[in-house]
Design a protein around this motif. Structure first.
Motif, short mmCIF file in Angstrom:
data_model
loop_
_atom_site.label_atom_id
_atom_site.label_comp_id
_atom_site.label_asym_id
_atom_site.label_seq_id
_atom_site.Cartn_x
_atom_site.Cartn_y
_atom_site.Cartn_z
N UNK A 14 0.86 -1.19 0.00
CA UNK A 14 0.00 0.00 0.00
C UNK A 14 0.90 1.24 0.00
N UNK A 15 0.52 2.23 -0.79
CA UNK A 15 1.34 3.46 -0.87
C UNK A 15 0.81 4.55 0.05
N UNK A 16 -0.16 4.21 0.89
CA UNK A 16 -0.80 5.24 1.73
C UNK A 16 0.23 6.01 2.57
N UNK A 17 1.22 5.30 3.08
CA UNK A 17 2.22 5.96 3.93
C UNK A 17 3.25 6.73 3.11
N UNK A 68 -3.51 8.77 0.03
CA UNK A 68 -4.32 7.97 -0.90
C UNK A 68 -3.90 6.50 -0.78
N UNK A 69 -4.94 5.62 -0.78
CA UNK A 69 -4.66 4.20 -0.50
C UNK A 69 -4.38 3.37 -1.75
N UNK A 70 -3.69 3.97 -2.70
CA UNK A 70 -3.30 3.22 -3.90
C UNK A 70 -2.28 2.15 -3.50
N UNK A 71 -2.26 1.05 -4.28
CA UNK A 71 -1.25 0.00 -4.03
C UNK A 71 -0.30 -0.10 -5.22
N UNK A 72 0.83 -0.76 -4.99
CA UNK A 72 1.72 -1.01 -6.14
C UNK A 72 2.18 -2.46 -6.13
N UNK A 73 2.45 -2.97 -7.32
CA UNK A 73 2.89 -4.37 -7.46
C UNK A 73 4.28 -4.56 -6.88
N UNK A 74 5.16 -3.60 -7.16
CA UNK A 74 6.52 -3.67 -6.62
C UNK A 74 6.94 -2.32 -6.08
#
Ligand SMILES: Cc1cc2nc3c(=O)[nH]c(=O)nc-3n(C[C@H](O)[C@H](O)[C@H](O)COP(=O)(O)OP(=O)(O)OC[C@H]3O[C@@H](n4cnc5c(N)ncnc54)[C@H](O)[C@@H]3O)c2cc1C
Length: 337
Positions: free
Chosen positions: A8-11, A17-23
């Motif tokens: 999660x990229x929130x931090x 924003x609570x977007x996520x990333x694969x790597x």
């Protein structure tokens, strides 16, 4: 270099924003730059995530810049030349300079983010811009696969603008930034910004030191801007527009109080915050998003905002300002879609 999967990229973005990333690739040394971009081409680069809206979900891969370190390259009677790792926290670097009694960046105290992102939009505040103290920028060029140095004149700095937002956008990675800082005995603090002098005058400080200017900037900022750790935001969402003087005269007829700053004989800058406030957005809240009460130029996340909600508000503000004033507001924040 560390690689973490499905994160999660929130931090990692100040909007929260609570977007996520694969790597998520954490880059900690200059030696790994080439390898990181070979293994993960087309990655989104994130420094402090304080000037970005992550509107894509999920993002394939993100390179998180954590290349830190401050090094004095040379020194003479008047000042020092310093190189700083591009992932170094900007305010930590300002604090270091202030603690060494070196002048040049104290007016830029408390700007969030990393040193390497500074030249991208030529960060500025309280009458100073990063370009004023920049010696050169080291840039890893993806196409040429090598490091090159750009002198300030090659960076084409403008108001919240540079070659890195235009011709060199997504073409490389800023790896190191070199600064010229001045020793206090040869330095005159920059008090060109009225709000700053007023603040210091109120404290009866007539000839402020570098530390006093930095402390004043920190206090003013804390009183005006929301703390992104409590209320997600990315600072000013829009740039202050520069408009033709004839359009400004027309606006003045209906709004005699309209503020402005002269640029040249044909152009003036008008504060985006005034335009947004005059359109009635100050302090508004729509669901999870809104415009901050003390500074309507700042779009805030009241919790759990979706990127689409922020983009809807951005579009709404742009349409209203265009309808009322005939002025197109341009985002300062990078939107990743
Ligand atoms: C509360 C608040 C107040 C602010 N006040 C100011 C202010 O007074 N003045 C001002 O100018 N700005 C201000 N900002 C905006 C922001 O802090 C600056 O633009 C800062 O320089 C962004 O740094 P960052 O590391 O967070 O960049 P990010 O948000 O991580 O990245 C911004 C963009 O640069 C790219 N990028 C980042 N690092 C690199 C790199 N090393 N190489 C290549 N591309 C890269 C990213 O891909 C992205 O497109 C404020 C933001 C907040 C949240």
């Amino acid at each position: 270099m560390q690689v973490n999967k499905n994160v999660s990229l929130q931090a990692y973005n100040t909007f929260g924003i609570k977007t996520a990333c694969g790597e998520l690739v954490i880059l900690e040394s200059k030696a790994d730059i080439e390898k990181a971009f070979d293994l993960f081409p087309q990655s989104i680069i994130i420094g402090g995530g304080s000037n970005i809206l992550l509107a894509k979900n999920p993002i394939h891969s993100v390179i998180l810049n954590r290349i830190t370190g401050i090094k004095i390259i040379s020194e003479n009677d008047k000042g020092v030349q310093v190189s700083v790792g591009s992932g170094h926290n900007w305010h930590e670097f300002v604090r270091w300079a202030v603690s060494q009694n070196l002048g040049g960046i104290e007016n830029l105290s408390l700007i969030p983010g990393t040193v390497g992102a500074g030249p991208i939009q030529n960060i500025g505040a309280y009458g100073t811009e990063i370009k004023d103290v920049l010696e050169k920028v080291e840039f890893y060029d993806f196409e040429k696969r090598k490091f090159r140095s750009l002198l300030p004149e090659q960076c084409h700095f403008g108001y919240r603008d540079s070659v890195f937002k235009n011709h060199l956008k997504n073409k490389g990675f800023i790896s190191q930034v070199f600064f010229n800082l001045t020793k206090s005995s040869y330095y005159e603090v920059n008090l060109s910004y009225k709000g700053l002098t007023d603040y210091l005058n109120n404290l009866n400080i007539k000839s402020p030191t570098i530390t006093e200017v930095s402390n004043a900037v920190i206090s003013i900022r804390q009183s005006k801007l929301p703390d992104w750790k409590e209320l997600g935001n990315a600072g000013s969402f829009f740039k202050n527009p520069e408009i033709n003087i004839d359009l400004f005269k027309k606006i003045k007829q209906s709004y005699p109080e309209a503020p402005s700053y002269p640029i040249d004989s044909k152009t003036i800058k008008i504060p985006a915050a005034w335009l947004i406030e005059t359109c009635g957005f100050k302090g508004v809240q729509y669901g999870n998003v809104g415009c901050y009460l003390n500074q309507p130029l700042v779009i805030v996340n009241y919790g759990n905002a979706l990127p689409a909600e922020i983009i809807d508000l951005k579009n709404h503000i742009q349409n209203q300002v265009l309808d009322k004033f005939g002025i197109e507001l341009v985002p300062e924040v990078t939107i990743v879609q």
